[in-house]
Design a protein around this motif. Structure first.
Motif, PDB file in Angstrom:
ATOM      1  N   GLU A  44      48.322  19.290  39.792  1.00 32.65           N
ATOM      2  CA  GLU A  44      49.125  19.726  40.931  1.00 32.65           C
ATOM      3  C   GLU A  44      50.264  18.758  41.233  1.00 32.65           C
ATOM      4  OE1 GLU A  44      46.393  22.545  43.709  1.00 32.65           O
ATOM      5  OE2 GLU A  44      46.403  20.402  44.185  1.00 32.65           O
ATOM      6  N   GLY A  45      50.115  17.508  40.844  1.00 35.37           N
ATOM      7  CA  GLY A  45      51.156  16.525  41.107  1.00 35.37           C
ATOM      8  C   GLY A  45      52.206  16.438  40.027  1.00 35.37           C
ATOM      9  N   SER A  46      52.048  17.228  38.955  1.00 37.70           N
ATOM     10  CA  SER A  46      52.987  17.184  37.849  1.00 37.70           C
ATOM     11  C   SER A  46      54.147  18.145  38.091  1.00 37.70           C
ATOM     12  CB  SER A  46      52.280  17.551  36.534  1.00 37.70           C
ATOM     13  OG  SER A  46      53.213  17.721  35.491  1.00 37.70           O
ATOM     14  N   ALA A  47      55.369  17.650  37.991  1.00 35.67           N
ATOM     15  CA  ALA A  47      56.546  18.504  38.161  1.00 35.67           C
ATOM     16  C   ALA A  47      56.736  19.429  36.966  1.00 35.67           C
ATOM     17  CB  ALA A  47      57.794  17.648  38.357  1.00 35.67           C
ATOM     18  N   ASP A  48      56.178  19.071  35.822  1.00 30.82           N
ATOM     19  CA  ASP A  48      56.401  19.841  34.596  1.00 30.82           C
ATOM     20  C   ASP A  48      55.208  20.684  34.173  1.00 30.82           C
ATOM     21  OD1 ASP A  48      58.970  18.709  34.267  1.00 30.82           O
ATOM     22  OD2 ASP A  48      58.073  16.910  33.396  1.00 30.82           O
ATOM     23  N   GLU A  49      54.038  20.468  34.778  1.00 31.69           N
ATOM     24  CA  GLU A  49      52.842  21.149  34.294  1.00 31.69           C
ATOM     25  C   GLU A  49      51.922  21.563  35.444  1.00 31.69           C
ATOM     26  OE1 GLU A  49      50.032  19.026  31.780  1.00 31.69           O
ATOM     27  OE2 GLU A  49      50.374  20.473  30.188  1.00 31.69           O
ATOM     28  N   ASP A  50      52.499  22.021  36.539  1.00 28.54           N
ATOM     29  CA  ASP A  50      51.693  22.446  37.673  1.00 28.54           C
ATOM     30  C   ASP A  50      51.318  23.920  37.510  1.00 28.54           C
ATOM     31  OD1 ASP A  50      50.451  22.966  40.022  1.00 28.54           O
ATOM     32  OD2 ASP A  50      52.188  22.659  41.305  1.00 28.54           O
ATOM     33  N   ASN A 215      61.605  32.242  26.017  1.00 31.74           N
ATOM     34  CA  ASN A 215      62.844  31.514  25.787  1.00 31.74           C
ATOM     35  C   ASN A 215      63.853  31.859  26.880  1.00 31.74           C
ATOM     36  OD1 ASN A 215      62.257  30.158  23.247  1.00 31.74           O
ATOM     37  ND2 ASN A 215      62.243  32.201  22.329  1.00 31.74           N
ATOM     38  N   HIS A 216      64.784  30.980  27.083  1.00 35.03           N
ATOM     39  CA  HIS A 216      65.866  31.237  28.025  1.00 35.03           C
ATOM     40  C   HIS A 216      66.629  32.487  27.591  1.00 35.03           C
ATOM     41  CE1 HIS A 216      69.663  30.637  30.200  1.00 35.03           C
ATOM     42  NE2 HIS A 216      68.979  29.858  31.012  1.00 35.03           N
ATOM     43  N   GLY A 217      66.826  33.413  28.537  1.00 38.37           N
ATOM     44  CA  GLY A 217      67.520  34.652  28.218  1.00 38.37           C
ATOM     45  C   GLY A 217      66.610  35.818  27.882  1.00 38.37           C
ATOM     46  N   TRP A 286      65.185  26.429  33.972  1.00 36.17           N
ATOM     47  CA  TRP A 286      65.152  25.270  33.098  1.00 36.17           C
ATOM     48  C   TRP A 286      63.791  25.199  32.401  1.00 36.17           C
ATOM     49  CZ3 TRP A 286      65.572  25.527  38.332  1.00 36.17           C
ATOM     50  CH2 TRP A 286      64.435  25.223  39.057  1.00 36.17           C
ATOM     51  N   PRO A 287      63.682  24.470  31.285  1.00 32.04           N
ATOM     52  CA  PRO A 287      62.400  24.391  30.576  1.00 32.04           C
ATOM     53  C   PRO A 287      61.294  23.833  31.470  1.00 32.04           C
ATOM     54  CG  PRO A 287      64.180  23.566  29.202  1.00 32.04           C
ATOM     55  CD  PRO A 287      64.763  23.762  30.579  1.00 32.04           C
ATOM     56  N   TYR A 321      54.248  30.650  34.295  1.00 32.49           N
ATOM     57  CA  TYR A 321      54.845  30.964  33.006  1.00 32.49           C
ATOM     58  C   TYR A 321      55.681  29.775  32.575  1.00 32.49           C
ATOM     59  CZ  TYR A 321      59.171  32.085  35.576  1.00 32.49           C
ATOM     60  OH  TYR A 321      60.270  32.030  36.388  1.00 32.49           O
ATOM     61  N   LYS A 322      55.845  29.641  31.291  1.00 35.59           N
ATOM     62  CA  LYS A 322      56.543  28.491  30.734  1.00 35.59           C
ATOM     63  C   LYS A 322      57.868  28.921  30.104  1.00 35.59           C
ATOM     64  CE  LYS A 322      54.046  25.458  28.630  1.00 35.59           C
ATOM     65  NZ  LYS A 322      53.194  24.797  27.602  1.00 35.59           N
ATOM     66  N   VAL A 323      58.930  28.221  30.446  1.00 34.36           N
ATOM     67  CA  VAL A 323      60.216  28.419  29.787  1.00 34.36           C
ATOM     68  C   VAL A 323      60.326  27.386  28.667  1.00 34.36           C
ATOM     69  CG1 VAL A 323      62.721  28.461  30.048  1.00 34.36           C
ATOM     70  CG2 VAL A 323      61.244  29.260  31.928  1.00 34.36           C
ATOM     71  N   LEU A 324      60.455  27.872  27.443  1.00 29.54           N
ATOM     72  CA  LEU A 324      60.437  26.987  26.279  1.00 29.54           C
ATOM     73  C   LEU A 324      61.741  26.226  26.111  1.00 29.54           C
ATOM     74  CD1 LEU A 324      58.784  29.534  23.807  1.00 29.54           C
ATOM     75  CD2 LEU A 324      57.635  27.707  25.091  1.00 29.54           C
ATOM     76  N   ARG A 325      61.650  25.059  25.559  1.00 32.25           N
ATOM     77  CA  ARG A 325      62.846  24.281  25.257  1.00 32.25           C
ATOM     78  C   ARG A 325      63.550  24.873  24.055  1.00 32.25           C
ATOM     79  NH1 ARG A 325      62.987  19.811  28.272  1.00 32.25           N
ATOM     80  NH2 ARG A 325      61.053  19.096  29.229  1.00 32.25           N
ATOM     81  N   PRO A 326      64.888  24.832  24.025  1.00 27.17           N
ATOM     82  CA  PRO A 326      65.628  25.392  22.875  1.00 27.17           C
ATOM     83  C   PRO A 326      65.209  24.720  21.581  1.00 27.17           C
ATOM     84  CG  PRO A 326      67.105  24.892  24.709  1.00 27.17           C
ATOM     85  CD  PRO A 326      65.781  24.293  25.059  1.00 27.17           C
TER      86      PRO A 326
END
Length: 326
Positions: A44-50, A215-217, A286-287, A321-326
């Motif tokens: 819960e404290g993770s900005a990238d993996e909550d 993916n983005h888009g 953003w990813p 949901y996860k937005v993947l890095r390019p």
């Protein structure tokens, strides 16, 4: 087999905050319950993996969006509406050990505040009156999370989606009573030529590896089937069968306060008489991990200003949901 255990986040925080830097116990020194709670707090404290975020608070009326592209003739026209939380979120977690190496955590989160509608009254000819209607709002979120013990460490195994329902006024015994006539019977998600059908959010589990990922888009299409058993239904102007409004909150994040909302279109009824709504969004975040929520609100809550006859009435399904890095 360990006995049923109940524990709250507040209790663990008091334990952890009460330790100085020199006396913080290692994972192996913590009890099984505390290890699981520590893992929950880390996520819960993770900005990238909550993965556990669940909220539909729009924080202020400035974040309300205009729900309709054009006005329609009706004595009361809802211009904007949304939820504003006025009290801290209540968080409870009940941990059940299903074996020596497996555990199931039942999350309950509750927000309370107001459901606010900014409306125009056109009942008098050549006159438009603008005013606010304010309904007490309570909303409960439920989620199930599984943990597994590897060696001496408890680790996240998988997590369900979130089921949310409106709550009535707290009764004299101070127990929470679900108060909604709405039920999402099926959600269909279509993206990248893959179709996923979900009929129970608390029985649809995802992992870090197979969480919804785009993916983005990417264009994500959604179809929502809704059953509404309200006694005195309010039809949408021109579409009397449409007794609720459906929209999508997306790009939700615990730390980055962005409020993006898409309205869904009524698409008729399915073979069981449930109303069907369709919508989509283009992934543009953003990813990283974000959250989306299907938000169903009874028309009486929106189109009628009698807050006693039509109290706050809603149901929600949400997921990370996860937005993947390019």
């Amino acid at each position: 087999m360990k006995k049923l255990t109940s524990i709250t986040i507040i209790a663990l925080l008091l334990i952890l905050w009460g330790c100085s830097k020199d006396t913080v116990p290692t994972d192996s020194a913590l009890s099984d319950e505390d290890q699981i709670m520590s893992e929950i707090l880390n996520i819960e404290g993770s900005a990238d993996e909550d993965y556990f975020y669940a909220d539909i608070d729009e924080e202020s009326e400035e974040n309300f969006v205009e729900p309709f592209e054009s006005s329609f003739q009706k004595p009361i026209i809802p211009l904007r509406f949304g939820r504003v939380r006025l009290h801290p979120m209540v968080k409870n977690i009940r941990i059940v050990f299903t074996s020596d190496t497996t555990a199931e955590a039942h999350f309950q989160k509750i927000i309370r505040g107001n459901f606010v509608s900014l409306v125009a009254d056109t009942s008098e000819s050549d006159t438009v009156k603008l005013y606010r209607t304010v309904r007490p709002m309570g909303h409960e979120f439920q989620r199930i999370v599984h943990f597994v013990k590897r060696g001496n460490r408890w680790m996240l195994q998988d997590f369900s989606m979130v089921l949310g329902n409106s709550l009535g006024v707290i009764n004299t015994s101070e127990t929470e009573i679900v108060n909604t006539t709405l039920q999402i019977t099926k959600l269909v998600v279509e993206a990248n030529d893959e179709i996923v059908e979900i009929t129970d959010p608390l029985d649809y589990f995802q992992t870090r590896e197979n969480v919804f990922s785009y993916n983005h888009g990417t264009i994500v299409k959604l179809r929502v089937h809704v059953n509404n058993t309200t006694i005195d239904p309010v039809g949408f102007p021109g579409i009397p069968e449409q007794t609720e409004l459906v929209r999508l909150h997306h790009a939700r994040h615990r730390l980055r306060h962005i409020h993006r909302i898409k309205m869904f279109s009524y698409a008729g009824q399915d073979d069981y008489g449930n109303n069907v709504y369709e919508g989509s969004w283009v992934v543009g975040e953003w990813p990283g991990v974000h959250h989306a929520a299907i938000d169903v609100i009874d028309n009486g809550t929106i189109f009628n200003d009698d807050i006693n006859k039509y109290p706050y009435n809603s149901t929600t399904w949400s997921t990370p949901y996860k937005v993947l890095r390019p």
